[in-house]
Design a protein around this motif. Structure first.
Motif: not given
Length: 201
Positions: A115-116, A70-71, A172, A118-120, A74, A67-68
């Motif tokens: 959301y998933r 913390a966002d 991350q 976007r965080r990938t 998002a 994952v990226r």
């Protein structure tokens, strides 16, 4: 056990939760608050959430995902999306004199999926790698390059490609599993594709 065998119970759980939440919302909106309708909504929402989590866990056995960092944008969009769906559902129900909660229950999984995605930061599976939203098939991948995960900071992850410029993303540090990433590349990637660890950045 085949992937279809794994997905069928999860689909049944999702549908059972969807129907329970729908019935509960229907009673809640037409007859007012009651213990039974509230329990039905909560139980249905729980089943839907559990089925989504189980599906994601099953998928995670077939892929590696990092994952990226913390966002906050998002996260705000996720909860803002829920509030917006609740408001849209109420408006839809008022305008068309129907159960507007259907809209909320139907669209919420799409917000979770957004959301998933976007965080990938990185995903490795049988089709290839996806680096920062850029899908790359295995036949284009020369190697994956990651900065030293032991440095204790955000990790630079990139893919060197055969026919175009490399792609890179920041992942991350917490939860990054170099051993599992290497194993998944070995499982799905063609012979010769490897994971290279560079110095800390």
């Amino acid at each position: 056990m085949s992937q279809q065998d794994v997905q069928t119970p999860m689909k049944m759980m999702f549908m059972a939760g969807f129907v329970a939440a729908l019935v509960g919302l229907g009673f809640l909106l037409s007859n007012g608050p009651s213990v039974g309708s509230a329990l039905a909504v909560l139980a249905g929402a729980g089943l839907v959430a559990a089925s989504i989590r189980l599906r994601n866990a099953a998928l995670d056995q077939q892929l590696y995902r990092a994952v990226r960092p913390a966002d906050p944008t998002a996260v705000a969009a996720l909860w803002g999306g829920l509030v917006g769906l609740l408001g849209l559902g109420a408006l839809f129900g008022w305008l068309f004199e129907t159960q507007g909660g259907v809209l909320t229950v139907a669209l919420w999984p799409l917000v979770i999926a957004w959301y998933r995605k976007r965080r990938t930061a990185l995903q490795v599976d049988a089709t290839g790698v996806n680096v920062g939203g850029v899908p790359v098939p295995w036949n284009e991948v020369a190697e994956l390059v990651v900065s030293d995960p032991l440095a204790g900071r955000a990790i630079h992850v990139g893919a060197r490609l055969h026919s175009r410029a490399p792609v890179q993303v920041l992942a991350q540090h917490r939860g990054f599993d170099l051993t599992r990433l290497t194993a998944m590349v070995g499982k799905h990637g063609p012979q010769g594709v490897r994971v290279v660890v560079t110095g800390a950045r």
